[in-house]
Structure formats: structure tokens, C-alpha cells
Design an enzyme around this catalytic site. Structure first.
Site, PDB file in Angstrom:
ATOM      1  N   SER A  95       0.754  -1.188  -0.023  1.00  0.00           N
ATOM      2  CA  SER A  95      -0.020   0.094   0.007  1.00  0.00           C
ATOM      3  C   SER A  95       0.768   1.229   0.075  1.00  0.00           C
ATOM      4  CB  SER A  95      -1.017   0.074   1.300  1.00  0.00           C
ATOM      5  OG  SER A  95      -1.873  -1.040   1.389  1.00  0.00           O
ATOM      6  N   HIS A 142      -1.007  -2.665  -7.327  1.00  0.00           N
ATOM      7  CA  HIS A 142      -1.696  -2.352  -6.266  1.00  0.00           C
ATOM      8  C   HIS A 142      -3.150  -2.482  -6.319  1.00  0.00           C
ATOM      9  CE1 HIS A 142      -2.848   0.824  -2.859  1.00  0.00           C
ATOM     10  NE2 HIS A 142      -2.891  -0.336  -2.322  1.00  0.00           N
ATOM     11  N   GLU A 163      -3.451  -0.029  -9.241  1.00  0.00           N
ATOM     12  CA  GLU A 163      -2.349   0.893  -9.449  1.00  0.00           C
ATOM     13  C   GLU A 163      -1.184   0.177  -9.844  1.00  0.00           C
ATOM     14  OE1 GLU A 163      -2.168   4.901  -6.602  1.00  0.00           O
ATOM     15  OE2 GLU A 163      -2.441   3.135  -5.305  1.00  0.00           O
ATOM     16  N   ASN A 183      -3.542   5.808  -1.725  1.00  0.00           N
ATOM     17  CA  ASN A 183      -3.260   6.053  -0.312  1.00  0.00           C
ATOM     18  C   ASN A 183      -2.661   7.319   0.000  1.00  0.00           C
ATOM     19  OD1 ASN A 183      -4.608   3.502   0.351  1.00  0.00           O
ATOM     20  ND2 ASN A 183      -2.693   2.498  -0.087  1.00  0.00           N
TER      21      ASN A 183
HETATM   22  C1  LIG Z   1      -5.539   0.556   1.776  1.00  0.00           C
HETATM   23  C2  LIG Z   1      -5.154   0.339   0.544  1.00  0.00           C
HETATM   24  O1  LIG Z   1      -3.952  -0.115   0.058  1.00  0.00           O
HETATM   25  C3  LIG Z   1      -6.095   0.756  -0.712  1.00  0.00           C
HETATM   26  C4  LIG Z   1      -7.433   0.282  -0.543  1.00  0.00           C
HETATM   27  O2  LIG Z   1      -8.010  -0.627  -1.020  1.00  0.00           O
HETATM   28  S1  LIG Z   1      -8.327   1.648   0.287  1.00  0.00           S
HETATM   29  C5  LIG Z   1     -10.072   0.798   0.335  1.00  0.00           C
HETATM   30  C6  LIG Z   1     -10.628   0.878  -0.991  1.00  0.00           C
HETATM   31  N1  LIG Z   1     -12.224   0.593  -0.941  1.00  0.00           N
HETATM   32  C7  LIG Z   1     -13.191   1.579  -0.783  1.00  0.00           C
HETATM   33  O3  LIG Z   1     -12.934   2.762  -0.431  1.00  0.00           O
HETATM   34  C8  LIG Z   1     -14.255   0.605  -0.325  1.00  0.00           C
HETATM   35  C9  LIG Z   1     -15.444   1.645  -0.050  1.00  0.00           C
HETATM   36  N2  LIG Z   1     -16.846   0.781   0.140  1.00  0.00           N
HETATM   37  C10 LIG Z   1     -17.553   0.493  -0.993  1.00  0.00           C
HETATM   38  O4  LIG Z   1     -17.306   0.802  -2.067  1.00  0.00           O
HETATM   39  C11 LIG Z   1     -18.727  -0.272  -0.797  1.00  0.00           C
HETATM   40  O5  LIG Z   1     -19.038  -0.078   0.837  1.00  0.00           O
HETATM   41  C12 LIG Z   1     -18.474  -1.886  -0.935  1.00  0.00           C
HETATM   42  C13 LIG Z   1     -18.398  -2.082  -2.389  1.00  0.00           C
HETATM   43  C14 LIG Z   1     -17.409  -2.476  -0.266  1.00  0.00           C
HETATM   44  C15 LIG Z   1     -19.803  -2.436  -0.209  1.00  0.00           C
HETATM   45  O6  LIG Z   1     -20.890  -2.018  -0.844  1.00  0.00           O
HETATM   46  P1  LIG Z   1     -22.593  -2.312  -0.443  1.00  0.00           P
HETATM   47  O7  LIG Z   1     -23.540  -1.476  -1.465  1.00  0.00           O
HETATM   48  O8  LIG Z   1     -22.553  -1.437   1.071  1.00  0.00           O
HETATM   49  O9  LIG Z   1     -22.508  -3.643  -0.286  1.00  0.00           O
HETATM   50  P2  LIG Z   1     -23.315  -4.764  -1.220  1.00  0.00           P
HETATM   51  O10 LIG Z   1     -24.405  -4.150  -2.014  1.00  0.00           O
HETATM   52  O11 LIG Z   1     -23.309  -5.968  -0.226  1.00  0.00           O
HETATM   53  O12 LIG Z   1     -22.125  -5.059  -2.183  1.00  0.00           O
HETATM   54  C16 LIG Z   1     -21.752  -4.529  -3.564  1.00  0.00           C
HETATM   55  C17 LIG Z   1     -21.237  -5.617  -4.218  1.00  0.00           C
HETATM   56  O13 LIG Z   1     -19.894  -5.805  -3.818  1.00  0.00           O
HETATM   57  C18 LIG Z   1     -20.000  -7.151  -3.622  1.00  0.00           C
HETATM   58  N3  LIG Z   1     -19.168  -7.399  -2.269  1.00  0.00           N
HETATM   59  C19 LIG Z   1     -19.136  -6.679  -1.261  1.00  0.00           C
HETATM   60  N4  LIG Z   1     -18.341  -6.989  -0.396  1.00  0.00           N
HETATM   61  C20 LIG Z   1     -17.374  -7.820  -0.918  1.00  0.00           C
HETATM   62  C21 LIG Z   1     -16.470  -8.642  -0.572  1.00  0.00           C
HETATM   63  N5  LIG Z   1     -15.695  -8.436   0.404  1.00  0.00           N
HETATM   64  N6  LIG Z   1     -15.809  -9.641  -1.483  1.00  0.00           N
HETATM   65  C22 LIG Z   1     -16.471  -9.934  -2.951  1.00  0.00           C
HETATM   66  N7  LIG Z   1     -17.341  -9.279  -3.157  1.00  0.00           N
HETATM   67  C23 LIG Z   1     -18.040  -8.337  -2.195  1.00  0.00           C
HETATM   68  C24 LIG Z   1     -21.494  -7.611  -3.400  1.00  0.00           C
HETATM   69  O14 LIG Z   1     -21.526  -9.067  -3.818  1.00  0.00           O
HETATM   70  C25 LIG Z   1     -22.207  -6.715  -4.391  1.00  0.00           C
HETATM   71  O15 LIG Z   1     -21.858  -7.328  -5.582  1.00  0.00           O
HETATM   72  P3  LIG Z   1     -22.970  -7.011  -6.727  1.00  0.00           P
HETATM   73  O16 LIG Z   1     -22.646  -5.638  -7.111  1.00  0.00           O
HETATM   74  O17 LIG Z   1     -22.690  -7.928  -7.884  1.00  0.00           O
HETATM   75  O18 LIG Z   1     -24.478  -7.261  -6.353  1.00  0.00           O
HETATM   76  N1  LIG Z   2      -6.190  -3.879   3.506  1.00  0.00           N
HETATM   77  C1  LIG Z   2      -6.323  -3.302   2.525  1.00  0.00           C
HETATM   78  O1  LIG Z   2      -7.264  -2.584   2.337  1.00  0.00           O
HETATM   79  C2  LIG Z   2      -5.295  -3.347   1.500  1.00  0.00           C
HETATM   80  C3  LIG Z   2      -4.236  -3.699   1.778  1.00  0.00           C
HETATM   81  N2  LIG Z   2      -3.141  -3.716   0.907  1.00  0.00           N
HETATM   82  C4  LIG Z   2      -1.792  -4.355   0.991  1.00  0.00           C
HETATM   83  O2  LIG Z   2      -1.898  -5.846   0.977  1.00  0.00           O
HETATM   84  C5  LIG Z   2      -0.989  -6.426   1.779  1.00  0.00           C
HETATM   85  C6  LIG Z   2      -1.530  -7.529   2.440  1.00  0.00           C
HETATM   86  O3  LIG Z   2      -2.711  -6.759   3.283  1.00  0.00           O
HETATM   87  P1  LIG Z   2      -3.938  -7.555   3.806  1.00  0.00           P
HETATM   88  O4  LIG Z   2      -4.589  -8.643   3.388  1.00  0.00           O
HETATM   89  O5  LIG Z   2      -5.010  -6.387   4.221  1.00  0.00           O
HETATM   90  O6  LIG Z   2      -3.478  -7.936   5.175  1.00  0.00           O
HETATM   91  P2  LIG Z   2      -3.835  -9.256   6.256  1.00  0.00           P
HETATM   92  O7  LIG Z   2      -3.482  -8.920   7.617  1.00  0.00           O
HETATM   93  O8  LIG Z   2      -5.419  -9.370   6.043  1.00  0.00           O
HETATM   94  O9  LIG Z   2      -3.192 -10.370   5.492  1.00  0.00           O
HETATM   95  C7  LIG Z   2      -1.804 -10.470   5.564  1.00  0.00           C
HETATM   96  C8  LIG Z   2      -1.196 -12.193   5.569  1.00  0.00           C
HETATM   97  O10 LIG Z   2      -0.144 -12.207   5.213  1.00  0.00           O
HETATM   98  C9  LIG Z   2       0.379 -13.364   5.911  1.00  0.00           C
HETATM   99  N3  LIG Z   2       1.605 -13.369   6.204  1.00  0.00           N
HETATM  100  C10 LIG Z   2       2.635 -12.988   7.110  1.00  0.00           C
HETATM  101  N4  LIG Z   2       3.931 -13.257   6.902  1.00  0.00           N
HETATM  102  C11 LIG Z   2       3.846 -14.053   5.643  1.00  0.00           C
HETATM  103  C12 LIG Z   2       4.930 -14.774   5.250  1.00  0.00           C
HETATM  104  N5  LIG Z   2       6.177 -14.715   5.552  1.00  0.00           N
HETATM  105  N6  LIG Z   2       4.591 -15.486   4.176  1.00  0.00           N
HETATM  106  C13 LIG Z   2       3.324 -15.561   3.521  1.00  0.00           C
HETATM  107  N7  LIG Z   2       2.476 -14.923   4.369  1.00  0.00           N
HETATM  108  C14 LIG Z   2       2.757 -14.108   5.243  1.00  0.00           C
HETATM  109  C15 LIG Z   2      -0.484 -13.219   7.359  1.00  0.00           C
HETATM  110  O11 LIG Z   2      -0.214 -14.453   8.045  1.00  0.00           O
HETATM  111  P3  LIG Z   2      -0.752 -14.283   9.732  1.00  0.00           P
HETATM  112  O12 LIG Z   2      -2.206 -13.763   9.760  1.00  0.00           O
HETATM  113  O13 LIG Z   2      -0.461 -15.637   9.689  1.00  0.00           O
HETATM  114  O14 LIG Z   2       0.285 -13.463  10.075  1.00  0.00           O
HETATM  115  C16 LIG Z   2      -1.774 -12.807   6.610  1.00  0.00           C
HETATM  116  O15 LIG Z   2      -2.519 -14.012   6.310  1.00  0.00           O
HETATM  117  C17 LIG Z   2      -0.287  -5.370   2.893  1.00  0.00           C
HETATM  118  O16 LIG Z   2       0.863  -5.211   1.985  1.00  0.00           O
HETATM  119  C18 LIG Z   2      -1.077  -4.121   2.596  1.00  0.00           C
HETATM  120  O17 LIG Z   2      -0.690  -2.955   2.706  1.00  0.00           O
HETATM  121  C19 LIG Z   2      -3.418  -3.213  -0.451  1.00  0.00           C
HETATM  122  C20 LIG Z   2      -4.637  -2.798  -0.896  1.00  0.00           C
HETATM  123  C21 LIG Z   2      -5.594  -2.864   0.227  1.00  0.00           C
END
Ligand SMILES: CC(=O)CC(=O)SCCNC(=O)CCNC(=O)[C@H](O)C(C)(C)COP(=O)(O)OP(=O)(O)OC[C@H]1O[C@@H](n2cnc3c(N)ncnc32)[C@H](O)[C@@H]1OP(=O)(O)O
Ligand SMILES: NC(=O)C1=CN([C@@H]2O[C@H](COP(=O)(O)OP(=O)(O)OC[C@H]3O[C@@H](n4cnc5c(N)ncnc54)[C@H](OP(=O)(O)O)[C@@H]3O)[C@@H](O)[C@H]2O)C=CC1
Length: 291
Positions: A119, A140, A152, A190
Site C-alpha cells: 500500500s 496495487h 495502481e 493512499n
Molecule cells: C488500503 C489500500 O491499500 C487501498 C484500498 O483498498 S483502500 C479501500 C478502497 N475501498 C473502498 O474505499 C471501499 C468503499 N466501500 C464500498 O465501495 C462499498 O461499501 C462496498 C463495495 C465495499 C460494499 O458495497 P455495499 O453496496 O455496501 O454492499 P453490497 O451491496 O453488499 O455489495 C456491493 C457489491 O459488492 C460485492 N461485495 C461486497 N463485499 C465484498 C467482498 N468482500 N468480496 C467480494 N464481493 C463483495 C457484493 O456481492 C455486491 O456485488 P453485486 O454488485 O454483484 O451485487
Molecule cells: N487491507 C487493505 O485494504 C489493503 C491492503 N493492501 C496491502 O496488501 C498487503 C496485505 O494486506 P491485507 O491482506 O490487508 O493484510 P492481512 O493482515 O489481512 O493479511 C496478511 C497475510 O499475510 C500473511 N503473512 C505474514 N507473513 C507471511 C509470510 N512470511 N509468508 C506468507 N504470508 C505471510 C499473514 O499471515 P498471519 O495472519 O498468519 O500473520 C496474513 O494472512 C499489505 O501489503 C497491505 O498494505 C493493499 C490494498 C488494500
């Protein structure tokens, strides 16, 4: 270069989503984690999410079965080495990611492209510690992977044009949209999203609003699908803090200082949905704010 087999390292929320979308797009997937329990949980989650797609008519039962049969779960990292494309999606910790690439190195085929779903962490730095910086990229995906359209693509300083074009082709085959970002801390999404979440936590910390009122304000006042606390819990508070630390260290600007309240939640092990407690408590029927 044609990609047929994909190795995914880390079977947490991102790893299982990535395995899911590659399998439904016809790729053979090997999914790796250190814990067999995590792999079992990931396979059950993938099956549940595929069922959801079948019940919505987006996938047939045959397509679901075919996708599941394309995913092989393994705790043996050596089995990831012979794939065409590796996507590292383990915990957001630079030292851990270096260790993973180091332990993978002896098993890698020469042609394999290495990527990280990080991320925030420097792609150039991760690449430089491998034997193939020209075949290394940031890849990403967004959470939840089966739903979110964006991927990304982040080039490290040495990434070759061929590697970039190959991954662009993969994103197209997944039916997603690529956006190219330069290799600076936390890239594009992010760099903007996580400081907003951090600011929401400061807003709570300073008593301007409660978890509920801040989430309601952003959902109804700015049309965000989730409030910042719902989203932070969904992403994982450990991941949010790791990203803020990378921004703070990498850009050396106090505007990125992580809110002490975020640090406290992580120190408590209240990491959000994945531990059943974060800014909300998920142990009951409906989520209850913890502040
Ligand atoms: C941290 C990082 O590195 C980067 C990141 O990822 S940052 C996070 C980015 N993500 C966001 O910002 C998500 C924001 N949230 C949303 O867009 C919405 O709340 C959401 C799509 C997650 C759920 O939407 P919702 O309308 O509340 O729920 P819901 O109607 O149940 O779901 C919409 C669709 O997503 C699907 N869905 C929801 N959660 C799911 C999951 N975890 N896995 C698979 N499918 C999922 C549902 O089946 C549904 O599918 P259809 O369109 O085919 O019907
Ligand atoms: N959460 C988010 O919304 C997003 C996250 N990311 C990025 O994706 C990556 C994973 O995040 P996320 O899935 O949320 O994290 P989680 O904590 O859900 O999962 C991470 C997983 O990695 C496993 N792990 C740790 N060490 C090892 C290893 N040596 N070999 C193999 N597996 C290992 C962990 O196992 P255990 O639980 O046993 O420690 C766990 O199952 C991070 O780099 C995060 O920044 C990117 C986009 C969105």
C-alpha cells in the site's frame, strides 16, 4: 510475455481477493501463507464470495467450480517460484517483505515477474534487494478486490517497459482499469485516502465528533460509501498505521503524523474487522462504536 500461472503470497483479505479474481479470469493460481489455518479460511472465503456471484447471476455454478479448481493452496513458498507472475500480498511490513523475496529467490524461474501489492512501501527499495529489479513492479489492488475496479501500477526506477506492458495486459484481462503512479510513499490512492482517515481519527481524538457522527457526516454529507471509521476498520488499523508511518518517514512532513489514538488502537490489538474490534465492535449482531 504471456502470463498463465500466478503465485500469491499472503492469504489475508487482499491475497484471497487477488486469488479469486485471477482464478475467475482463467489463470492458474498458487496461494501461499505461513499458516494452514489462514489458507483454509481464505479458501472458504473465496468459495463464499464465488457463491455470492453465482446467486447474483454473475457467474455460473460451472464457472465457480472451474475457478476453485484453479487455486492451489500451499504453505510451501518453493511452489510459488515456478510461476510466471508473483504477487506478494503479505502484511504491510518492509522487513517481512524483504525476507519473503529473499526466501523465494532460490526457487524463482528466470522469467518470473515479481510484484508487491504494498500500500505504501518504496517499490525501488523492494526491487533493489532482489536479483531482478527490471522485472519488479508495484501491483496495487484495492479492497474488496472482486468489487473494486482500480489497480495502481507503480514502476520502480529500474522497471522495464516490457514488465509494465505485461502487467497492463494482465489488468485488462482481469476486466479492471490500471492507473500509473510514480514511486513515492503511498502512491496515489493512499497518499490521499489514508491521511483523510487519519484526520477523521484526529477529529474524534479532539472531541469534534463521535465515531457515529463522523461516519454519518461523511456518508451523508460527502456521499462516501463507507464512513472513515467503517473504512479504517475494513482496511485494518495496522495497515492504516503502517501507511501513515511510511508517509511520515518518507516525506518528512509533520502533516502526516499518525494520530496517537490510531497508535493506541493498534497497540491494543484492536485492528478492525479482522480482529472483530476496532472503531466498532463487531462481536454482536450489529457493529457498535467503541467511542
Ligand atoms: C488500503 C489500500 O491499500 C487501498 C484500498 O483498498 S483502500 C479501500 C478502497 N475501498 C473502498 O474505499 C471501499 C468503499 N466501500 C464500498 O465501495 C462499498 O461499501 C462496498 C463495495 C465495499 C460494499 O458495497 P455495499 O453496496 O455496501 O454492499 P453490497 O451491496 O453488499 O455489495 C456491493 C457489491 O459488492 C460485492 N461485495 C461486497 N463485499 C465484498 C467482498 N468482500 N468480496 C467480494 N464481493 C463483495 C457484493 O456481492 C455486491 O456485488 P453485486 O454488485 O454483484 O451485487
Ligand atoms: N487491507 C487493505 O485494504 C489493503 C491492503 N493492501 C496491502 O496488501 C498487503 C496485505 O494486506 P491485507 O491482506 O490487508 O493484510 P492481512 O493482515 O489481512 O493479511 C496478511 C497475510 O499475510 C500473511 N503473512 C505474514 N507473513 C507471511 C509470510 N512470511 N509468508 C506468507 N504470508 C505471510 C499473514 O499471515 P498471519 O495472519 O498468519 O500473520 C496474513 O494472512 C499489505 O501489503 C497491505 O498494505 C493493499 C490494498 C488494500
Amino acid at each position: 510475455m504471456e502470463i498463465r500461472t500466478v503465485g500469491v503470497i499472503g492469504a489475508g483479505q487482499m491475497g484471497n481477493g487477488i486469488a479469486h479474481v485471477f482464478a475467475t479470469s482463467g489463470y492458474d493460481v498458487r496461494l501461499n501463507d505461513i499458516s494452514q489455518d489462514t489458507l483454509d479460511r481464505a479458501m472458504a472465503l473465496i468459495e463464499g464470495n464465488l457463491d455470492r456471484q453465482v446467486s447474483k447471476g454473475r457467474l455460473t455454478a460451472e464457472e465457480k467450480a472451474a475457478a476453485l479448481s484453479r487455486i492451489r493452496a500451499t504453505t510451501d513458498i518453493a511452489q510459488i517460484g515456478a510461476t510466471d507472475l508473483v504477487i506478494e500480498a503479505a502484511t504491510e511490513n518492509e522487513k517481512l517483505k524483504h525476507e519473503i523475496f529473499r526466501s523465494l529467490a532460490p526457487h524463482l524461474a528466470p522469467k518470473t515477474i515479481l510484484t508487491s501489492n504494498t500500500s505504501s512501501i518504496s517499490i525501488t527499495r523492494l526491487a533493489a534487494a532482489t536479483d531482478r529489479p527490471e522485472r519488479f513492479m508495484g501491483f496495487h489492488f484495492m479492497n474488496p478486490v472482486p468489487v473494486m475496479q482500480l489497480v495502481e501500477l507503480i514502476r520502480g526506477i529500474a522497471t522495464s517497459e516490457e514488465t509494465f506492458r505485461t502487467l497492463e495486459g494482465v489488468v485488462e484481462r482481469l476486466g479492471k482499469t490500471a492507473a500509473s503512479a510514480e514511486d513515492f510513499p503511498a502512491f496515489i490512492v493512499n497518499r490521499i485516502l489514508i491521511p483523510m482517515i487519519n484526520e477523521a481519527i484526529y477529529t474524534l481524538y479532539e472531541g469534534v465528533g463521535s465515531v457515529q457522527s463522523i461516519d454519518t457526516s461523511l456518508k451523508l454529507g460527502a456521499n462516501h460509501p463507507m464512513g472513515p471509521f467503517e473504512l479504517a476498520d475494513f482496511i485494518g488499523l495496522d495497515t492504516c498505521l503502517a501507511i501513515m508511518n511510511v508517509l511520515h518517514d518518507g516525506l518528512a512532513d509533520t502533516k502526516y503524523r499518525p494520530c496517537p489514538l490510531l497508535v493506541k488502537y493498534v497497540e491494543a490489538g484492536w485492528l478492525g474487522r479482522k480482529t472483530q474490534r476496532g472503531f466498532y465492535d463487531y462481536r454482536g449482531e450489529t457493529p457498535v462504536p467503541t467511542r
